[in-house]
Design an enzyme around this catalytic site. Sequence first.
Site, PDB file in Angstrom:
ATOM      1  N   LYS A 189       0.860  -1.188   0.000  1.00  0.00           N
ATOM      2  CA  LYS A 189       0.000   0.000   0.000  1.00  0.00           C
ATOM      3  C   LYS A 189       0.894   1.236   0.000  1.00  0.00           C
ATOM      4  O   LYS A 189       1.682   1.442   0.917  1.00  0.00           O
ATOM      5  CB  LYS A 189      -0.910   0.007   1.224  1.00  0.00           C
ATOM      6  N   LYS A 207      -2.091  -1.527  -3.858  1.00  0.00           N
ATOM      7  CA  LYS A 207      -2.959  -0.361  -3.829  1.00  0.00           C
ATOM      8  C   LYS A 207      -2.147   0.923  -3.921  1.00  0.00           C
ATOM      9  O   LYS A 207      -1.183   1.035  -3.182  1.00  0.00           O
ATOM     10  CB  LYS A 207      -3.728  -0.390  -2.510  1.00  0.00           C
TER      11      LYS A 207
HETATM   12  C1  PBG Z   1      -7.621   3.711   5.359  1.00  0.00           C
HETATM   13  C2  PBG Z   1      -7.902   3.414   3.939  1.00  0.00           C
HETATM   14  C3  PBG Z   1      -7.686   4.284   2.861  1.00  0.00           C
HETATM   15  C4  PBG Z   1      -8.217   3.659   1.733  1.00  0.00           C
HETATM   16  C5  PBG Z   1      -8.695   2.416   2.124  1.00  0.00           C
HETATM   17  N1  PBG Z   1      -8.480   2.255   3.507  1.00  0.00           N
HETATM   18  C6  PBG Z   1      -7.155   5.673   2.831  1.00  0.00           C
HETATM   19  C7  PBG Z   1      -5.834   5.953   3.383  1.00  0.00           C
HETATM   20  O1  PBG Z   1      -5.004   5.077   3.599  1.00  0.00           O
HETATM   21  O2  PBG Z   1      -5.599   7.130   3.648  1.00  0.00           O
HETATM   22  C8  PBG Z   1      -8.250   4.300   0.374  1.00  0.00           C
HETATM   23  C9  PBG Z   1      -9.232   3.772  -0.595  1.00  0.00           C
HETATM   24  C10 PBG Z   1      -9.498   4.634  -1.778  1.00  0.00           C
HETATM   25  O3  PBG Z   1      -8.867   5.686  -2.005  1.00  0.00           O
HETATM   26  O4  PBG Z   1     -10.395   4.258  -2.533  1.00  0.00           O
HETATM   27  N2  PBG Z   1      -6.800   2.923   6.080  1.00  0.00           N
END
Ligand code: PBG
Length: 329
Positions: free
Chosen positions: A200, A253
């Site tokens: 991520k 991601k």
């Molecule tokens: C939070 C989380 C995020 C997303 C999924 N879980 C945002 C972040 O890490 O700030 C993002 C998903 C998206 O942008 O569609 N832990």
Amino acid sequence: MSQQHTFVRRPRRNRKSEVIRSMVEETRVTTDDLIFPLFLLDGKNQQTEVASMPGIFRRSADLMLKEIEECMKLGIRAFDVFPAVEDQWKDKEATRSYDPNFFYLKALREIKKQFPEACIMTDVAMDPYSSDGHDGLVRDGKILNDETLDILGKMALAQAETGIDILGPSDMMDGRVGYIRKVLDENGFTDVSIMSYCAKYASGFYNPFRDALDSAPKFGDKKTYQMNPANRREALIEAQLDEAEGADFLMVKPALAYLDVIRLLRDNATLPITAYNVSGEYSMVKAAAQRGWLDGERVMKETLLSIKRAGADVILTYFAKEFAQSLKH
Ligand code: PBG
């Protein structure tokens, strides 16, 4: 008259008709590949559109149940539910995240009761419940890793108790997959799966999601826990750890700017690979389509296809319902 050459290979022969093109098609996306993220509101009969994500709504549980029913009829059977929490319920320790009477956990129980055959995924991270807007516990401006695990363990257990199918730790703390697996197993939840947000990245593509949940960090950024977009090898380190710690799926991601990372993990890991086609990736297509600059439906399909071609087995996408609808007409 122009000359006819005698090339042995003419790749265009395999593109000459719809039937042949379809026969030699290497990748196909189906509704079985998709997980639909949903945003949950407290209360009843509540529905608000996310301004930066046209067509995507936050909904209270009663309306979300209707949405799930509609999606199930279209063949979308997997959902990832995220809570939009009011400021008054946020605190430094994200205590509401494991309060069994909080609206998120109550809604999950209701969803599983009404749709036991659906696959329900949850998000394990502190940010929607945290007054600091970070995924981990903050002290003196620092994100504390091991102290956060304790909270994530309680959150994971509380979510597992609602009967959901897959937990999605999205926080990027070290050691959390193994820790959560241990907590689940010790409490008899050996059947609850973990889809680890494995690679991520600290990305600018999450902003519309943070609008949807009002969960942006109150100070700083997430770069001490989310990965540097410049790094590829580091994704392998995360994948090896998550496999060893007991993850059932590995996620990359965002998806589109990271297709090489999806392919890297596909070629180096044995677990199923999920790609999260994130909020900003959805918004870009919608914004261009609204201006008539792109054919939205065509680009949606090409986007999902490309993510699958890169090596994803599963795709989390805000396009899920629209994709399913597009197959019907
Ligand atoms: C939070 C989380 C995020 C997303 C999924 N879980 C945002 C972040 O890490 O700030 C993002 C998903 C998206 O942008 O569609 N832990």
